[in-house]
Design a protein around this motif. Structure first.
Motif, PDB file in Angstrom:
ATOM      1  N   GLU A 277       3.925  -4.210  41.470  1.00  0.00           N
ATOM      2  CA  GLU A 277       3.521  -4.661  42.800  1.00  0.00           C
ATOM      3  C   GLU A 277       4.477  -4.105  43.860  1.00  0.00           C
ATOM      4  N   SER A 278       5.774  -4.192  43.562  1.00  0.00           N
ATOM      5  CA  SER A 278       6.740  -3.724  44.562  1.00  0.00           C
ATOM      6  C   SER A 278       6.729  -2.199  44.667  1.00  0.00           C
ATOM      7  N   SER A 279       6.238  -1.523  43.622  1.00  0.00           N
ATOM      8  CA  SER A 279       6.161  -0.058  43.667  1.00  0.00           C
ATOM      9  C   SER A 279       4.879   0.415  44.349  1.00  0.00           C
ATOM     10  N   GLY A 280       3.945  -0.490  44.548  1.00  0.00           N
ATOM     11  CA  GLY A 280       2.696  -0.118  45.201  1.00  0.00           C
ATOM     12  C   GLY A 280       1.679   0.523  44.269  1.00  0.00           C
ATOM     13  N   SER A 281       2.068   0.755  43.014  1.00  0.00           N
ATOM     14  CA  SER A 281       1.117   1.251  42.010  1.00  0.00           C
ATOM     15  C   SER A 281       1.690   0.957  40.632  1.00  0.00           C
ATOM     16  N   ALA A 282       0.844   1.042  39.623  1.00  0.00           N
ATOM     17  CA  ALA A 282       1.292   0.726  38.260  1.00  0.00           C
ATOM     18  C   ALA A 282       2.148   1.866  37.732  1.00  0.00           C
ATOM     19  N   ILE A 283       3.462   1.668  37.725  1.00  0.00           N
ATOM     20  CA  ILE A 283       4.360   2.710  37.206  1.00  0.00           C
ATOM     21  C   ILE A 283       4.794   2.404  35.771  1.00  0.00           C
ATOM     22  N   ALA A 284       4.438   1.234  35.284  1.00  0.00           N
ATOM     23  CA  ALA A 284       4.798   0.847  33.913  1.00  0.00           C
ATOM     24  C   ALA A 284       3.749  -0.113  33.372  1.00  0.00           C
ATOM     25  N   ALA A 285       3.579  -0.100  32.049  1.00  0.00           N
ATOM     26  CA  ALA A 285       2.614  -0.993  31.406  1.00  0.00           C
ATOM     27  C   ALA A 285       3.243  -1.569  30.148  1.00  0.00           C
ATOM     28  N   TYR A 286       3.007  -2.867  29.911  1.00  0.00           N
ATOM     29  CA  TYR A 286       3.511  -3.493  28.688  1.00  0.00           C
ATOM     30  C   TYR A 286       2.407  -3.494  27.635  1.00  0.00           C
ATOM     31  N   THR A 287       2.829  -3.409  26.392  1.00  0.00           N
ATOM     32  CA  THR A 287       1.879  -3.645  25.307  1.00  0.00           C
ATOM     33  C   THR A 287       2.635  -4.279  24.144  1.00  0.00           C
ATOM     34  N   PHE A 288       2.003  -5.261  23.494  1.00  0.00           N
ATOM     35  CA  PHE A 288       2.625  -6.027  22.407  1.00  0.00           C
ATOM     36  C   PHE A 288       1.742  -5.961  21.177  1.00  0.00           C
ATOM     37  N   ASP A 289       2.354  -5.699  20.020  1.00  0.00           N
ATOM     38  CA  ASP A 289       1.616  -5.809  18.768  1.00  0.00           C
ATOM     39  C   ASP A 289       1.717  -7.253  18.264  1.00  0.00           C
ATOM     40  N   ALA A 290       1.672  -7.457  16.974  1.00  0.00           N
ATOM     41  CA  ALA A 290       1.710  -8.810  16.431  1.00  0.00           C
ATOM     42  C   ALA A 290       3.141  -9.336  16.372  1.00  0.00           C
ATOM     43  N   GLY A 291       3.769  -9.429  17.530  1.00  0.00           N
ATOM     44  CA  GLY A 291       5.140  -9.903  17.613  1.00  0.00           C
ATOM     45  C   GLY A 291       5.576  -9.935  19.063  1.00  0.00           C
ATOM     46  N   PRO A 292       6.785 -10.443  19.329  1.00  0.00           N
ATOM     47  CA  PRO A 292       7.221 -10.622  20.723  1.00  0.00           C
ATOM     48  C   PRO A 292       7.838  -9.385  21.368  1.00  0.00           C
ATOM     49  N   ASN A 293       8.098  -8.305  20.570  1.00  0.00           N
ATOM     50  CA  ASN A 293       8.738  -7.118  21.138  1.00  0.00           C
ATOM     51  C   ASN A 293       7.806  -6.376  22.075  1.00  0.00           C
ATOM     52  N   ALA A 294       8.366  -5.960  23.221  1.00  0.00           N
ATOM     53  CA  ALA A 294       7.544  -5.260  24.206  1.00  0.00           C
ATOM     54  C   ALA A 294       7.696  -3.758  24.057  1.00  0.00           C
ATOM     55  N   HIS A 295       6.598  -3.045  24.215  1.00  0.00           N
ATOM     56  CA  HIS A 295       6.637  -1.595  24.394  1.00  0.00           C
ATOM     57  C   HIS A 295       6.235  -1.343  25.837  1.00  0.00           C
ATOM     58  N   ILE A 296       7.136  -0.713  26.575  1.00  0.00           N
ATOM     59  CA  ILE A 296       6.846  -0.427  27.977  1.00  0.00           C
ATOM     60  C   ILE A 296       6.484   1.044  28.085  1.00  0.00           C
ATOM     61  N   ILE A 297       5.244   1.320  28.394  1.00  0.00           N
ATOM     62  CA  ILE A 297       4.796   2.704  28.562  1.00  0.00           C
ATOM     63  C   ILE A 297       5.028   3.075  30.031  1.00  0.00           C
ATOM     64  N   THR A 298       5.789   4.135  30.223  1.00  0.00           N
ATOM     65  CA  THR A 298       6.089   4.546  31.590  1.00  0.00           C
ATOM     66  C   THR A 298       6.278   6.063  31.611  1.00  0.00           C
ATOM     67  N   LYS A 299       6.634   6.606  32.769  1.00  0.00           N
ATOM     68  CA  LYS A 299       6.886   8.042  32.842  1.00  0.00           C
ATOM     69  C   LYS A 299       8.391   8.288  32.928  1.00  0.00           C
ATOM     70  N   LYS A 300       8.818   9.470  32.496  1.00  0.00           N
ATOM     71  CA  LYS A 300      10.253   9.774  32.456  1.00  0.00           C
ATOM     72  C   LYS A 300      10.949   9.455  33.774  1.00  0.00           C
ATOM     73  N   GLN A 301      10.285   9.775  34.889  1.00  0.00           N
ATOM     74  CA  GLN A 301      10.939   9.577  36.190  1.00  0.00           C
ATOM     75  C   GLN A 301      11.168   8.103  36.529  1.00  0.00           C
ATOM     76  N   ASN A 302      10.534   7.181  35.769  1.00  0.00           N
ATOM     77  CA  ASN A 302      10.706   5.764  36.063  1.00  0.00           C
ATOM     78  C   ASN A 302      11.553   5.024  35.032  1.00  0.00           C
ATOM     79  N   VAL A 303      12.147   5.776  34.109  1.00  0.00           N
ATOM     80  CA  VAL A 303      12.947   5.157  33.047  1.00  0.00           C
ATOM     81  C   VAL A 303      14.061   4.296  33.643  1.00  0.00           C
ATOM     82  N   HIS A 304      14.708   4.802  34.677  1.00  0.00           N
ATOM     83  CA  HIS A 304      15.852   4.100  35.238  1.00  0.00           C
ATOM     84  C   HIS A 304      15.466   2.713  35.761  1.00  0.00           C
ATOM     85  N   GLU A 305      14.422   2.630  36.587  1.00  0.00           N
ATOM     86  CA  GLU A 305      14.045   1.331  37.160  1.00  0.00           C
ATOM     87  C   GLU A 305      13.529   0.375  36.088  1.00  0.00           C
ATOM     88  N   VAL A 306      12.789   0.927  35.102  1.00  0.00           N
ATOM     89  CA  VAL A 306      12.271   0.055  34.046  1.00  0.00           C
ATOM     90  C   VAL A 306      13.436  -0.505  33.224  1.00  0.00           C
TER      91      VAL A 306
END
Lengths: 342, 342
Positions: A277-306
């Motif tokens: 929301e603060s970035s004004g567009s979806a720069i990252a997405a979460y996805t969870f399998d059968a457990g609590p660990n998060a996988h954050i799909i993002t682009k290399k240029q956004n690794v730092h903020e994520v």
């Protein structure tokens, strides 16, 4: 006489999920799924040896002999299939090593199954392509089939009863859109999770929403493939989150409910929505399998903020950055040690 | 000249949930819902006064003047409707007191709306029955309509555009099956929840599973009514849990997801499943509204084991036992104080 081969394979993270089988024995899914194959920062190396010198079959995982049960038993069934294909009678010795950082919460079943079938086929000099490997790995551990290729992969559910049209295909290789990466946030887990295999069957049996879920996931697979081909990150990100939520919805609708997300997972979800929301567009997405660990799909240029955002969340134990991998490969470095001969 | 009346009403706990409106202004739901009206261990007392002496309208909640916004604004709209019905021109003074134990996490909107419309109609000597009260309270705060009766109540969604067939009916009064009670477990809540009104709209707008949820809830309402009439606790308990899970499933499927259950809620859910398993039948059922607090529906004879089980769970702040109430009633004890005159 001895025949030996070693293969290396990596896990994959599903963007469109596999949850529910149309055939339990052949492991045929109810819907297509789409994943990213991860690079070798997490991997399984497996050596398979067929030898007259062996008095019985044996399976070593990370140096210890493993009981033939659970996933290992299913994998051994597939190995028997491979032996039959090659008209092979000798006993087999398998050694598998996982170089997953300790406590990643990542399942080695996908990379392990793929490395096993690849090494076994190679040791027996079977002519088999990636599609064939994916079909064998599928029977060992469902989503393992998607580790047959690098980059973005789709597992086709198929419609044949014998599973002959249920295999992985590559949507795009790891060079097509290599900015896209997976940041894994390992979360403290209090409760032991219900095993995926058991959970899937329970969802299919008890969830009243599951019939619709199957159709939704199938649409998501088409939409994800398009977004990947067109490199539309915003669209892919929205889809990934919607899809993860949708799978966890039918898990919640299962009886008894499968509640894999915990308070830390929830914090990550809310934080990603805030970040987008603060970035004004979806720069990252979460996805969870059968457990609590998060996988954050993002682009290399956004690794730092994520990463910075994740570091601000209490309860995250480890953060691992994975790029796209190029799929399984053969290796010369056997992981069998002399003392493993039985 | 002054006309005054005081009414007492209690909240209700939904066994089959209301989540989503077919008409936002009239508050018409997408599906029927079924509830238990609670006894006066939690209640709202509201006095309504119409007087020439008032210079403006005023609304006091628990002794403090309340801004006319949110639920209060909707309630005032309904009050204007009631004034119109009685051709009433004078200003109104409302004082409302909640005797909810501190920090119950229980919404006073249902009991408050019901007490308000009952007191207002009574002050203005309008001839109105429980069905009429339920239709007025419904427009103030949806599920408030179910507090029009004691015992087990069903809110009919109706099909008319003007809402004329969407009201509460009593399935059975509080004597029919008075063994059935509600044990409320108040849970520590870290995150502020999304307001129900906003959350419902978001679910309807974004959840791909919601279309099916509506149908499932409607079936659940029929099944719950039957189980109540036949006093089949096992069947009712299974239904209550399935239904709560189903609503939280579509909440999870909302974008962004509405994740109201927390780790303590999860512990309660698992503990109830364990208790039922060890008892050989469902002796208790959990149900959750838009928050982490659990309502455990059980029978009087099982209060001890349920309470003991709850006491073993970390993170529960308070346990409140509520029996079935007999519905709203008038009272002589005004809660208006002299200093409230404006």
């Amino acid at each position: 006489m001895e025949d030996i081969a070693t293969a290396i394979a990596t896990p994959n993270i599903a963007l469109v999920k596999y949850w529910g089988k149309r055939n339990d024995r052949l492991i045929l899914p109810e819907n297509d799924s789409v994943s990213i194959t991860l690079d070798e920062s997490v991997k399984t190396t497996t050596t398979v040896l067929f030898s007259d010198r062996l008095s019985r079959d044996a399976f070593y995982i990370d140096g210890s002999e493993s009981k033939i049960e659970g996933v290992t038993a299913t994998a051994m069934d597939v190995l028997m299939q491979i032996k039959k294909m090659a008209n092979e009678k000798r006993h087999v010795l398998i050694a598998s090593e996982n170089t997953f950082p300790s406590g990643t919460g990542l399942a080695s079943s996908a990379s392990g199954s793929m490395a096993l079938v690849y090494a076994a086929c190679s040791a027996l000099k079977l002519e088999i392509d990636a599609k064939g490997l994916s079909m064998l790995a599928r029977q060992a551990s469902g989503s393992a089939c998607r580790s047959a290729y690098g980059g973005f992969v789709r597992w086709l559910k198929g419609s044949n009863d014998d599973g002959s049209d249920s295999y992985a295909k590559q949507i795009a290789d790891e060079k097509h859109w290599n900015e896209v990466i997976d940041i894994i946030a390992i979360v403290d887990q209090k409760k032991k999770k219900v095993a995926s295999r058991e959970g899937q069957a329970l969802t299919k049996e008890t969830s009243k929403l599951y019939a619709l879920r199957k159709e939704i996931a199938q649409e998501h697979a088409d939409a994800a493939e398009n977004a990947i081909i067109e490199k539309d990150f915003e669209r892919l990100a929205m889809l990934i989150m919607t899809e993860s939520n949708n799978m966890h919805a039918v898990m919640t609708d299962t009886f008894p409910p499968l509640l894999y997300l915990n308070d830390v997972s929830k914090s990550i979800i809310y934080a990603i929505h805030e970040l987008n929301e603060s970035s004004g567009s979806a720069i990252a997405a979460y996805t969870f399998d059968a457990g609590p660990n998060a996988h954050i799909i993002t682009k290399k240029q956004n690794v730092h903020e994520v990463t910075e955002m994740l570091e601000g969340i209490e309860g995250i134990r480890n953060i691992i950055e994975c790029r796209q991998g190029s799929g399984p490969r053969l290796s010369d470095a056997s992981v069998i040690k002399d003392e493993m001969y039985v």
